[in-house]
Design a protein around this motif. Structure first.
Motif, PDB file in Angstrom:
ATOM      1  N   MET A   1       0.752  -1.226  -0.141  1.00  0.00           N
ATOM      2  CA  MET A   1       0.176   0.188  -0.050  1.00  0.00           C
ATOM      3  C   MET A   1       0.888   1.267   0.019  1.00  0.00           C
ATOM      4  O   MET A   1       1.823   1.465   0.765  1.00  0.00           O
ATOM      5  N   LYS A   2       0.560   2.261  -1.060  1.00  0.00           N
ATOM      6  CA  LYS A   2       1.380   3.266  -0.993  1.00  0.00           C
ATOM      7  C   LYS A   2       0.680   4.400  -0.252  1.00  0.00           C
ATOM      8  O   LYS A   2      -0.490   4.688  -0.429  1.00  0.00           O
ATOM      9  N   ALA A  24       4.381   7.208  13.201  1.00  0.00           N
ATOM     10  CA  ALA A  24       3.909   5.940  13.462  1.00  0.00           C
ATOM     11  C   ALA A  24       3.552   4.971  12.375  1.00  0.00           C
ATOM     12  O   ALA A  24       3.328   3.576  12.603  1.00  0.00           O
ATOM     13  N   ILE A  25       3.510   5.437  10.988  1.00  0.00           N
ATOM     14  CA  ILE A  25       3.359   4.636  10.051  1.00  0.00           C
ATOM     15  C   ILE A  25       4.713   4.673   9.191  1.00  0.00           C
ATOM     16  O   ILE A  25       4.668   4.160   8.076  1.00  0.00           O
ATOM     17  N   ASP A  41      -2.618   5.320  -2.480  1.00  0.00           N
ATOM     18  CA  ASP A  41      -3.674   4.561  -2.024  1.00  0.00           C
ATOM     19  C   ASP A  41      -4.298   5.339  -0.948  1.00  0.00           C
ATOM     20  O   ASP A  41      -5.608   5.705  -1.039  1.00  0.00           O
ATOM     21  N   ILE A  42      -3.579   5.909  -0.008  1.00  0.00           N
ATOM     22  CA  ILE A  42      -4.030   6.733   1.068  1.00  0.00           C
ATOM     23  C   ILE A  42      -2.993   7.916   1.074  1.00  0.00           C
ATOM     24  O   ILE A  42      -1.979   8.091   1.206  1.00  0.00           O
ATOM     25  N   LEU A  43      -3.922   9.185   1.022  1.00  0.00           N
ATOM     26  CA  LEU A  43      -3.171  10.690   1.306  1.00  0.00           C
ATOM     27  C   LEU A  43      -3.897  10.981   2.345  1.00  0.00           C
ATOM     28  O   LEU A  43      -4.919  11.365   2.643  1.00  0.00           O
ATOM     29  N   PHE A  44      -3.102  11.111   3.594  1.00  0.00           N
ATOM     30  CA  PHE A  44      -3.230  11.942   4.989  1.00  0.00           C
ATOM     31  C   PHE A  44      -3.092  13.332   4.662  1.00  0.00           C
ATOM     32  O   PHE A  44      -2.059  13.720   4.159  1.00  0.00           O
ATOM     33  N   ILE A 134      -4.297   2.423   8.496  1.00  0.00           N
ATOM     34  CA  ILE A 134      -3.326   1.756   7.500  1.00  0.00           C
ATOM     35  C   ILE A 134      -3.576   0.006   7.777  1.00  0.00           C
ATOM     36  O   ILE A 134      -3.472  -0.709   6.697  1.00  0.00           O
ATOM     37  N   ASN A 135      -3.910  -0.409   8.717  1.00  0.00           N
ATOM     38  CA  ASN A 135      -4.194  -1.705   9.214  1.00  0.00           C
ATOM     39  C   ASN A 135      -5.475  -1.857   8.845  1.00  0.00           C
ATOM     40  O   ASN A 135      -6.106  -2.718   8.443  1.00  0.00           O
TER      41      ASN A 135
END
Length: 135
Positions: A1-2, A24-25, A41-44, A134-135
């Protein structure tokens, strides 16, 4: 996962949250001055309220996304309002990107209001939030 982390801050409050999430990640938190250069995949995305609205730099960053983003996860701090979620969501969805229903928000210090925030508990909560996403 990006995964990527971008944020904008004037006072340093949102930077603290971004760095806590990043630690944390194991992802480097970068300012919105650094555009995304590859699909994620995910942009915080971290922001705050200045004069009742999100800053133009956040709006410009979102408008200029030219890679695929699976979803945006909002995190924010503010002295007076509850969240930047609604304002960020409007911009993200106008760009055709999915906005996660999950978000992290905490109080941020501004002048004499909420001194010391975000505090250690806020930062720990932000870290736990990121791990859950993320999990």
């Amino acid at each position: 996962m990006k995964v990527a982390i971008r944020y904008y801050t004037k006072t340093g409050n949102t930077k603290k949250l971004a760095e806590a999430i990043g630690s944390a990640i194991n992802i480097e938190a970068k300012t919105v001055d650094e555009p995304l250069t590859e699909d994620v995949d995910i942009l915080f995305l971290g922001s705050a309220i200045y004069g009742a609205g999100i800053d133009k730099k956040i709006k410009d960053f979102i408008a200029n996304i030219n890679v695929n983003v699976g979803e945006v996860v909002n995190f924010s701090s503010a002295a007076l309002i509850e969240s930047t979620y609604g304002q960020v969501k409007k911009q993200v969805e106008a760009k055709g990107i999915k906005m996660s229903e999950n978000e992290f928000h905490c109080r941020g210090a501004f002048k004499f209001v909420h001194r010391g925030r975000p505090n250690e508990k806020d930062l720990k909560d932000a870290q736990e939030f990121a791990k859950r996403i993320i999990n």
